[in-house]
Design an enzyme around this catalytic site. Structure first.
Site, PDB file in Angstrom:
ATOM      1  N   ALA A  28      -6.859   1.076  -2.089  1.00  0.00           N
ATOM      2  CA  ALA A  28      -6.994   2.359  -1.794  1.00  0.00           C
ATOM      3  C   ALA A  28      -7.679   3.072  -2.677  1.00  0.00           C
ATOM      4  CB  ALA A  28      -5.418   2.917  -1.685  1.00  0.00           C
ATOM      5  N   GLY A  45      -4.492  -2.189  -0.842  1.00  0.00           N
ATOM      6  CA  GLY A  45      -5.118  -1.831   0.344  1.00  0.00           C
ATOM      7  C   GLY A  45      -5.883  -2.694   1.068  1.00  0.00           C
ATOM      8  N   GLU A  82      -4.003  -5.665   2.332  1.00  0.00           N
ATOM      9  CA  GLU A  82      -3.275  -5.012   3.517  1.00  0.00           C
ATOM     10  C   GLU A  82      -4.231  -4.782   4.756  1.00  0.00           C
ATOM     11  OE1 GLU A  82      -2.064  -1.716   1.202  1.00  0.00           O
ATOM     12  OE2 GLU A  82       0.211  -2.330   1.623  1.00  0.00           O
ATOM     13  N   GLU A 106      -0.072  -2.563  -6.624  1.00  0.00           N
ATOM     14  CA  GLU A 106       0.271  -1.146  -6.751  1.00  0.00           C
ATOM     15  C   GLU A 106       1.259  -0.718  -7.781  1.00  0.00           C
ATOM     16  OE1 GLU A 106       0.030  -3.234  -3.867  1.00  0.00           O
ATOM     17  OE2 GLU A 106      -1.049  -2.123  -2.404  1.00  0.00           O
TER      18      GLU A 106
END
Ligand SMILES: CCCCCCC[C@H](O)CC(=O)SCCNC(=O)CCNC(=O)[C@H](O)C(C)(C)COP(=O)([O-])OP(=O)([O-])OC[C@H]1O[C@@H](n2cnc3c(N)ncnc32)[C@H](O)[C@@H]1OP(=O)([O-])[O-]
Length: 297
Positions: free
Chosen positions: A104, A147, A150, A170
């Protein structure tokens, strides 16, 4: 040649499978080179149609394809457009050779507050992707972190380039995975490895480790990765689409429901496919020793 490959002869060995597969892949790649077309233009992604395959390329190279909110909105738009296009049977998502996606966008979200993220259901729209009916292959070169990892795991099949790196860093940012990492990674690599990766943030998987653990299904030379993913997507796209989409849904059910319910879903899907013209065509073609031509009806 195409029809030979998609025939129900998958249950009966072809005289020379290797010869057919090699000829098919050459013919398929040549055909794609002719039919590839650029689709609608977006800011952070590129989209291209290759035969019956929709190809989405994440395209924020300066930020290593960090997944800002607008990028993910575009990915969802492109996926929905391909999902509703009858000429497309499968989708490939890829990034650059250096990064599939480095997670992200940290700079975008660093000043978010709890109240904002909660009120606006931050990350909620990522989940739209799992409603896509057509199979999605992630072709991962380089970093797939946070992300990015993911996003790959939200896809149905992951192919990795030889230098791919998968990780969930993260925790080093003072947070945890927020788009499925703590759930899907466990199912892919097991609890102990997922704990080690997520709790330390610095245990990453290289491509061969990801293959051995079952996170990815194939490791491919970097330069061949996208072609290989498109080739597999092309094979899937030429199967009967109702069968393909029900198979995807049935497999995904196995993550959600107990075995007895999953088996029931599978049987109902199987039974319902006898209502399709493609089931008649596929089984008649087998009995008549010819290739099937599916119409997705
Ligand atoms: C829609 C919202 C979605 C939210 C989803 C949340 C859920 C998720 O679980 C949370 C995350 O993913 S948390 C994230 C988890 N991910 C991480 O923690 C990984 C963070 N990234 C890294 O650790 C390193 O960049 C790498 C090791 C990937 C590459 O190292 P290298 O080869 O030395 O390259 P470099 O020089 O470092 O980077 C080049 C340029 O890209 C820039 N940029 C890169 N990543 C960015 C990012 N995520 N963000 C922003 N920018 C990012 C970097 O700043 C630089 O720009 P500059 O303007 O030139 O300064």
């Amino acid at each position: 040649m195409l029809r030979t490959l998609i025939s129900p002869s998958i249950t009966r060995p072809l005289t020379s499978n290797k010869v057919v597969a090699r000829a098919f892949s050459t013919a398929y790649i040549q055909r794609q080179a002719v039919t590839a077309t650029e689709d609608k233009s977006y800011t952070h992604i590129l989209t291209e149609t290759k035969g019956k395959v929709g190809l989405i390329t994440l395209n924020r190279p300066k930020a290593l394809n960090a997944l800002c909110s607008d990028l993910f909105t575009e990915v969802n738009q492109a996926l929905k457009t391909y999902d509703s296009n009858d000429n497309i049977g499968a989708i490939v998502i890829t990034g650059s050779k250096k990064a599939f996606a480095a997670g992200a966008d940290i700079k975008e979200m660093k000043d978010n507050t709890f109240v904002d993220t909660y009120k606006n259901n931050f990350l909620g729209h990522w989940a739209e992707m799992i409603e896509i009916k057509k199979p999605i292959i992630a072709a991962v070169n380089g970093y797939a972190l946070g992300g990015g990892c993911e996003l790959a795991m939200m896809c149905d099949i992951i192919y990795a380039g030889e230098k791919a790196v998968f990780g969930q860093p993260e925790i080093k940012l003072g947070v945890i995975p927020g788009a499925g990492g703590s759930q899907r990674l466990v199912k892919a690599v097991g609890k102990s490895k997922a704990m080690e990766m997520i709790l330390t943030g610095n245990v990453n998987l290289n491509a061969s480790e990801a293959l051995n653990l079952g996170l990815v299904s194939k490791v491919v030379p970097i330069d061949d990765l996208v072609d290989e993913a498109v080739k597999t997507a092309g094979v899937i796209a030429n199967m009967s689409q109702p069968s393909v989409q029900m198979a995807k849904e049935a497999i995904n059910k196995s993550f959600e429901v107990p075995l007895s319910a999953g088996l029931r879903w599978e049987r109902i899907f199987f039974q319902s496919l006898f209502g399709t013209a493609d089931q008649k065509e596929g089984m008649n073609a087998f009995a008549e020793k010819r290739a099937a031509t599916f119409t997705n009806k």
